[in-house]
Design a protein around this motif. Structure first.
Motif, mmCIF file in Angstrom:
data_model
loop_
_atom_site.group_PDB
_atom_site.id
_atom_site.type_symbol
_atom_site.label_atom_id
_atom_site.label_comp_id
_atom_site.label_asym_id
_atom_site.label_seq_id
_atom_site.Cartn_x
_atom_site.Cartn_y
_atom_site.Cartn_z
ATOM 1 N N UNK A 1 0.907 -1.035 0.041
ATOM 2 C CA UNK A 1 0.160 0.173 0.134
ATOM 3 C C UNK A 1 0.814 1.371 -0.116
ATOM 4 N N UNK A 2 0.385 2.360 -0.690
ATOM 5 C CA UNK A 2 1.032 3.615 -0.839
ATOM 6 C C UNK A 2 0.122 4.537 -0.109
ATOM 7 N N UNK A 3 0.871 5.572 0.528
ATOM 8 C CA UNK A 3 0.276 6.659 1.324
ATOM 9 C C UNK A 3 0.365 7.692 0.768
ATOM 10 N N UNK A 4 -0.273 8.624 0.634
ATOM 11 C CA UNK A 4 -0.027 10.133 -0.298
ATOM 12 C C UNK A 4 -0.361 11.299 0.810
ATOM 13 N N UNK A 5 0.665 12.063 1.100
ATOM 14 C CA UNK A 5 0.293 13.209 1.961
ATOM 15 C C UNK A 5 0.836 14.662 1.334
ATOM 16 N N UNK B 1 3.647 14.100 -1.152
ATOM 17 C CA UNK B 1 4.663 13.130 -1.036
ATOM 18 C C UNK B 1 4.250 11.847 -0.828
ATOM 19 N N UNK B 2 5.062 10.782 -1.433
ATOM 20 C CA UNK B 2 4.406 9.360 -1.309
ATOM 21 C C UNK B 2 5.272 8.456 -0.568
ATOM 22 N N UNK B 3 4.770 7.792 0.181
ATOM 23 C CA UNK B 3 5.510 6.897 1.055
ATOM 24 C C UNK B 3 4.793 5.479 1.233
#
Lengths: 385, 395
Positions: B61-65, B241-243
């Motif tokens: 899974x990726x998270x975007x902030x 930003x993607x993490x």
């Protein structure tokens, strides 16, 4: 005093045991020093909050903003002497974590009026007020990063970016503040709210919380209720509490972890004392026959009692004193988490308590064998030998 | 007679006399047990906390902030941005479109059951696909919330820690009533500390407009992460930003982990020094008590080394016993202990269970052996140096 050499000889009879006993006491009191500092850190400096200050936050949660327009309404309420506001800026310095030190946009003069425990040199205060991109920095944070007056410090905005799209805010260090006593949070990074409000990309004229001074701490509850009542059923309902109650509530959020750590440490401390006390008592018991010889030579009962007590007192005072000093020095050198605990020092109260405990240890561990020594019948003791 | 068998004989003789010195032997072992027990117990807090964070989030899974934000709390994304993110390459697709959820993460004040004082409870507004993005969300009581209604579901941890978080109960914020319609489990992960609801209902209730804080997206495969990230960070319309989800949560546990391990190690180190003093005292008196025996053995032709070894073996055995007792005590007293604390990095409560891991137990036993080694070495050397003639004369 003329018996000091005798006491010394007694202690040096088994050098290794005496050394290790004293060292164990030192360790115990170093731990005790840390215990005090950890307790202080987890209580978030509750003891030092102003009794006449209230904090007004959003009723649902601290993270929700309140409108600036409430400021004048609060100011005009009976019982309110002074009021200002502050906001959580977020933001990071270099690779430090967000919140490594609190960055707060404030109204400079009002804020320092509300927090008289922040001590600033007059010229630095004036320079900070005059420069809208200037910041006033707590001594500890300034020392941690080696900032000097005039340094430009870039802060990466996490919550707030600038309206021109840039994410980095640059501030000039104009002054430092120190706490009037240890335990005052001297880590904050204070900037001009007016500059922040104009330059930010969102949330104009919204602030984080109000700080209110009441005329009399006795009235705190009444004023708090009045503030909350006047904003009830509005778009921004408030929750007002004394600063002390707020910080206590916050400290409770750390939950049982703080309690477990401190109770483990307390248990450890007393266990070491118990074991050490036992060793000290044991070493007197082994010398029963010598004490009998002393009595034969004409030492009175009281004098023997004093001799034994003096020995245990010396060891406890030596170990305890050394331990407290070493513990204090180690805590001064910094918290073991590398900046995770903003308030970290051994309170005076604990140093005094520690000294008291050391004397108590000397008394208790010496008393029983001392009384036995006093009551000793010479013939019995010599026969046993 | 070989050197080794000499050592074995002396050690056995030495150990057989141990019960006569039980008092001081037990107190030395007790000291070591204390060190290991405290160390394992305190570090189990840090391990448990980290385990909870590690259970949360998958590499798939990726998270975007928003750019610059370190946590969901400080991030904000508008509706348009979230749409662009969900359409980016690499996002897995299901029947209802992209398997991604734009979410809002806020806190609400609720009282602890235990103390009645208020706590920062995380409240997450999610889109329906959130249950597909995160695998392993399992309703244990009640049902899921219905989209569009003021309904909440609560993680088991939140339900355990906070007053009023019970199935069927109503909570009220800002003049809006919320009904708790379900309790869920998330494999011990962080969502168990949270309340969840429909983000579309939460936005107006929290007076936030159409703003989100994060987008969680399931990737077609974990390897597609770089494509997804590059597509978003090179898009001129976006400032994000993607993490990876697991890396984000691992990062969120760093500070508290550092605080607890920092304090725990320091305390254990100090106690360790104390315990070494205890062990040295014990072994010195053990050697003193056996002066004659040792001298006799030496007179019979036993070498110095076997004597050293015998003292070391006893010291190590005592320390090992202490280490085992301490480790097991910590295990039985603290493993699985439920706690909740404020995670500064997310500014919200996290409930978790203490974890006495096998690694911690091994570390505890290793420490006990080191203590035994240090505690035994000086007395052992003294034992070997006992002058035979003088010692025998004392007979």
């Amino acid at each position: 005093m003329k018996f000091l050499p005798l006491i010394w000889k007694n202690m040096m009879r088994k050098k290794v045991r005496t050394l290790f006993t004293v060292l164990s006491i030192v360790i115990a009191f170093v731990l005790f020093g840390y215990l005090g500092a950890i307790r202080q850190a987890f209580s978030l400096g509750v003891d030092l909050t102003g009794a006449d200050r209230l904090l007004v936050i959003h009723r649902v949660s601290l993270i929700r903003p309140l409108p600036l327009s409430y400021l004048n309404r609060i100011r005009s309420m009976p019982g309110v002497v002074d009021v200002t506001h502050a906001t959580w800026f977020g933001g990071k310095y270099q690779d430090q974590f967000e919140g490594r030190f609190a960055i707060l946009p404030v109204e400079p003069e009002e804020f320092l009026r509300l927090y008289p425990e922040y001590v600033v040199a007059e010229d630095q205060k004036a320079a900070w007020i005059a420069n809208r991109t200037g910041v006033l920095v707590g001594r500890k944070t300034a020392d941690d990063f080696g900032w000097e007056i005039g340094d430009r410090v870039p802060i990466q905005g996490t919550i707030f970016h600038k309206a021109d799209g840039s994410t980095v805010w640059e501030f000039t260090v104009e002054g430092f503040y120190e706490g009037v006593q240890s335990g005052v949070d001297d880590t904050q990074f204070l900037l001009h709210w007016t500059y922040f409000n104009e330059a930010r990309d969102q949330g104009e004229d919204l602030i984080g919380w109000f700080i209110v001074r009441v005329d009399d701490p006795e009235n705190a509850k009444a004023v708090a209720d009045r503030i909350d009542a006047s904003f009830a059923n509005s778009a921004y309902e408030t929750k007002t509490s004394t600063e002390k109650a707020f910080m206590q509530g916050f400290a409770k959020q750390i939950g049982n972890i703080g309690k477990i750590l401190t109770s483990v440490l307390t248990a450890v401390f007393f266990t070491i004392l118990l074991v050490t006390g036992n060793t000290m008592a044991q070493s007197v018991r082994e010398r029963t026959s010598e004490l009998a010889v002393l009595k034969t030579l004409g030492f009175t009962d009281t004098r023997v009692l004093m001799l034994v007590l003096a020995e245990s007192f010396t060891m406890a005072a030596l170990g305890g004193g050394l331990g407290l000093v070493v513990g204090w020095l180690m805590v001064q050198a910094g918290d073991p988490t590398g900046g995770g605990l903003p308030i970290f020092f051994v309170p005076m109260r604990d140093l005094v308590l520690g000294a008291g405990l050391a004397l108590f240890l000397g008394f208790v561990s010496g008393l029983l064998p001392a009384v036995q020594a006093m009551r000793l019948r010479i013939v019995d003791a010599l026969r046993r030998a | 007679m070989g050197w080794l068998s000499q050592a074995a004989v002396v050690t056995l003789v030495f150990l057989r006399s141990a019960p006569q010195r039980a008092g001081s032997a037990i107190s030395a072992a007790f000291g070591v047990a204390g060190v290991v027990g405290v160390m394992v117990a305190v570090l189990s807090i840090a391990e448990g906390f980290r385990a909870t964070m590690a259970e949360t989030g998958s590499a798939g899974n990726a998270m975007v902030l928003r750019t610059g934000a370190d946590s969901e709390m400080s991030s904000s994304l508008d509706l348009e941005t979230t749409r662009i993110i969900m359409d980016a390459p690499g996002v897995a697709r299901g029947q209802g479109g992209p398997v991604a959820s734009a979410e809002m993460f806020v806190i609400v004040d609720l009282p602890f059951r235990s103390t009645g004082t208020e706590a920062n409870v995380p409240l997450r507004g999610v889109q329906p696909s959130a249950f597909d993005v995160r695998e392993g969300i399992e309703i244990v009581e009640g049902r899921r919330f219905e989209p569009g209604r003021n309904e909440l579901i609560a993680g088991m941890g939140a339900s355990r820690e906070f007053a009023g978080v019970e199935l069927g109960n109503r909570l009220r914020w800002d003049g809006v009533d919320w009904e708790i319609v379900g309790i869920f489990r998330a494999g011990g992960g962080l969502p168990e500390s949270e309340l969840w609801c429909d983000v579309k209902v939460l936005q107006p209730a929290y007076r936030r407009g159409a703003l989100f804080q994060s987008v969680y997206a399931q990737l077609e495969s974990p390897e597609r992460f770089d494509d997804f990230r590059d597509a978003l960070t090179s898009d001129p319309r976006l400032r994000v930003k993607v993490i990876r989800e697991n890396e984000y949560y691992a990062g969120q546990s760093e500070l508290l982990h550092a605080i607890i391990t920092g304090l725990g190690s320091l305390v254990a180190a100090l106690m360790g020094i104390g315990a070494v003093f205890g062990a040295v005292n014990t072994m010195y008196s053990a050697v003193a008590a056996r002066t004659r025996e040792i001298a006799t053995l030496r007179a019979l032709g036993f070498g110095g080394a076997p004597v050293v070894i015998s003292v070391m073996v006893e010291s190590l055995l005592l320390a090992l016993a202490g280490g085992l007792v301490g480790g097991l005590t910590a295990y039985f007293a603290f493993n699985g202990y439920q706690a909740s604390t404020l995670n500064w990095q997310s500014f919200s409560q996290v409930s978790f269970a203490f974890h006495v891991t096998p690694g911690l137990m091994m570390a505890g036993i290793a420490v006990s052996l080191v203590l035994g080694l240090i505690g035994g070495i000086f007395p052992a050397v003294r034992a070997a140096r006992i002058p035979v003639a003088t010692a025998l004369r004392q007979l």
